[in-house]
Design a protein around this motif. Structure first.
Motif: not given
Lengths: 479, 479
Positions: A208-215, A279-290
């Motif tokens: 399943r695909e997820l996204t880490i948005q740009a800062r 995935f604590p670091d990825a969780y921070e970067l993806i964000g709960r809502e997204s």
């Protein structure tokens, strides 16, 4: 350039079924050989579609794909690489978010041939379709779905129109190239007219695909949230996540897990706890809502591995790309192998100019071993990426190979390098790697024996020294 | 007898697709469990067809098939065996027509459980259809070709009529059983709704049938031209011929060869020379005229091996027999395994009476390993029958196993016995045989060591004796 089977100046007609990257490339190569090409695609023209937001499927383009693009002599390789992001190694993320880099190349310098390139599948496809459209020998036929194929007649049954007004017609070509993917209609027809060996296997993992948005900073400047020049991996033994950079400074993450593990996550609460834990670091970067939105919205993909033989029927048709060999995505070679198919098919057409049937015989004979080899390697990497990258033995072998490659680059080449950064046949790469592995083990054995021998010698010397001293002392003490 | 999923007294309806031996048997079992059964068969009723002359496809019925027939409690096993010819062993024919017998059983006596039975596939099928026709719960639907299947709706798309007046209709059932052979339509539907692992492989060998007619003496009495109580084999390493007896005193021969070898024989002259050279005794018995006629008239058959998983979809459908596992014919277990499927399916339906879906889950889980095991054994026998039967190592292992079986029948059972004369699971039979093999090699090693040890001891004693004598003599001679 001479054309296989072209007689009396009349160009032969070929149907290429499927206008993905491999089909579009095949159309270009065939057109350049002088064939009249019809390129059939069931879907509408992707160049006219809305770009879907928040999702971009990216691929790892490496040497074989680049050379196949270059083979068109249309500067396509340069164009595509301009929009690509080089990934020089793997970035391994551990449980606590710590990162460590493992370079793909073993030379210090980074050249185009020691990194893989994150490219947007859609953009790559558009570049190829643009080039195909410009070629006078190619007709693009979007919204033309090939539903059936009669190989002996070279006939395709094609469906056009929308659900309201569907039309079906039959059209003949001298030759058919099936580049219509893992669930190929052309392969199904081939299965009926040849004694095909066929093998398909689904792996237990889905994705399943997820996204880490740009800062985005206060001034609206966008930047990558992680190092963009790596393929990021969160290896978890029984599952894993990876992330590839996009040119819009986002990352596309792909989570690979057994279906039951996906099914077990039913609530946002469960999802968040799982990500915070694993995935604590990825969780921070993806964000709960997204995360919650994408996880429950995006489809779950299956992963299938397909091998078959033969790839052709007489001088009537041939299948290439995923239609001939679907592989799990863990070596990043699926599209590269498909594009290399096109180069090799061209090579055979030029080598056997007087007989298309001989050319296709040679194509199947040559290509099958390599397709099987890369399918197997991809399956092997399925384990390596989520489990071995952490193992000291694995890393030791990698390190020893790296050193040996630097010492004698014509004798020892790491497998990943042979597969991704050379055009050594996949089957040959596998064999060479196995041989190298044996030598490395033997060398390690010798090293171990010498070390133990020295240790033993040292101990003996020291013991005999001690003994001597003891003996020397003994009389004294006896005295 | 209780019925899975039967509620409130209304019998559920099941479609069995394919009225071959396995489908007809499944219809009987399901009817006896209380289901309303529709048995669909694309062809017309074989009981009303002309018997084809000069050809009869015969099968080797052994323990699993016999017990499955007996399970109907309709005396079918007795009926079928009355028309069968017991084959107690293999009769190996060499280059010069010399014959040697290798018994299947290892006990001296011949019981029903130590021989395989040559039965006429058509006659067996007729007996089963007769029984099915008599059962009030079964409706036979000949000339009904299932062309498509929608598993979620339990819907079959069925085609009836001849080419002039073809009719298509859709009909629903609570449950669908696919017994429609190697090229199963039901399996194709299953492939679309499950993540099916699937594997098909053609072997290089094809086959063609020939006939050894009965001997007829001056008074018109018919007799067999060879020993009827054996399966005759002409092993030739790279190819072979076998012959099974028929009740009309003829034998049906099946010649297995690589396709190119068949293709290479183009004239009667070449055919006759080939047979005179390779099968001189069979050539005499078949006769030049009949050989030339049948060889060039009879079709060339292909041999395919198919494995897949899962066999079912939810509580909607299941595939059995060749539809689920086609095997090469070299272990004589294809039909026996298919009939055993029916028994095991019944067992699961009775064990999980409250959930058809659980019963089918259990069926796939239990049966898949066994189907794979027998497909693999059949492929292994493909080599054994044409090559190993002559080998001394092979015969030595067989002999040792035979002796051990007689000494300790609960510990060592030959593989062929486990497969053909017991209902030990195929997968368990394979594992046990591998274990036994290891022990036999170990035992042989011990025997060899002891022998060598004794020989050494004997030599040493004799040498030291010689030496002593020598020493005793030495002084004398020195003197």
């Amino acid at each position: 350039m001479a054309i296989a089977k072209k007689e009396a100046g009349t160009p032969q007609s070929v149907a290429v079924v499927g206008a993905g990257p491999v089909g579009a490339l095949a159309a270009l190569y065939m057109a350049q050989l002088g064939w009249r090409v019809s390129l059939y695609e069931a879907r509408s023209d992707i160049r006219k579609e809305q770009v879907y937001h928040g999702r971009s499927i990216n691929l790892a383009l490496s040497t074989r794909g680049i050379l196949a693009l270059r083979g068109t002599k249309l500067n396509l390789d340069e164009e595509v690489l301009r929009e690509a992001i080089p990934m020089r190694g793997r970035m391994i993320h551990d449980q606590h978010g710590r990162q460590s880099s493992q370079a793909y190349g073993v030379h210090g310098e980074a050249s185009r041939w020691t990194y893989i390139n994150s490219v947007d599948r859609g953009k790559l496809n558009c570049r190829l379709l643009d080039a195909a459209e410009k070629h006078p020998n190619i007709k693009l036929k979007f919204g033309h779905k090939v539903v059936h194929c009669q190989p002996d007649l070279g006939a395709l049954v094609v469906e056009t129109g929308t659900d309201d007004a569907r039309e079906t017609f039959t059209i003949s070509h001298d030759f058919i190239i099936g580049a219509d993917g893992a669930f190929s209609t052309i392969r199904r027809a081939l299965m009926r007219c040849t004694r095909m060996d066929y093998q398909q296997a689904y792996i237990p993992h889905c994705y399943r695909e997820l996204t880490i948005q740009a800062r985005v900073d206060a001034e609206g400047n966008r930047s990558f949230a992680m190092d963009p020049y790596h393929l990021h991996i969160w290896p978890k033994m029984s599952y894993m996540m990876i992330a590839l950079p996009n040119t819009d400074q986002s990352f596309t993450c792909t989570l690979f897990m057994p279906q039951e593990k996906f099914d077990a996550i039913r609530s946002q609460q469960q999802l968040v706890e799982f990500f915070q834990q694993e995935f604590p670091d990825a969780y921070e970067l993806i964000g709960r809502e997204s995360l919650c939105e994408e996880y429950f919205r995006n489809p779950l993909g299956s992963l299938i591995s397909i091998k078959c033989k033969p790839y052709h029927y007489q001088d009537k048709m041939v299948i290439i790309g995923d239609a001939a060999h679907s592989m799990v995505p863990f070596y990043g070679q699926g599209m590269n192998a498909g594009m290399e198919d096109v180069m090799i098919l061209q090579e055979m057409l030029l080598r056997y100019q007087n007989s298309l049937s001989d050319a296709l015989d040679a194509y199947t004979a040559l290509r099958h071993d390599d397709a099987v080899a890369i399918c197997d390697l991809a399956m092997y990497n399925y384990v390596e990426m989520r489990a071995h990258v952490h193992s000291p033995v694995y890393r030791a072998r990698k390190a020893i190979e790296g050193v040996l490659y630097r010492l004698m680059p014509s004798y020892v080449v790491p497998l990943y390098t042979m597969v991704s950064f050379t055009t050594i046949r996949y089957s040959e790469a596998t064999r060479r790697s196995q041989r190298q592995g044996r030598w490395i083990y033997i060398a390690s054995g010798v090293a171990l024996a010498v070390t133990l021998g020295l240790a033993f010698a040292a101990t003996t010397i020291s013991l005999s020294h001690h003994h001597r001293r003891h003996r020397q002392q003994a009389p004294t003490s006896a005295a």
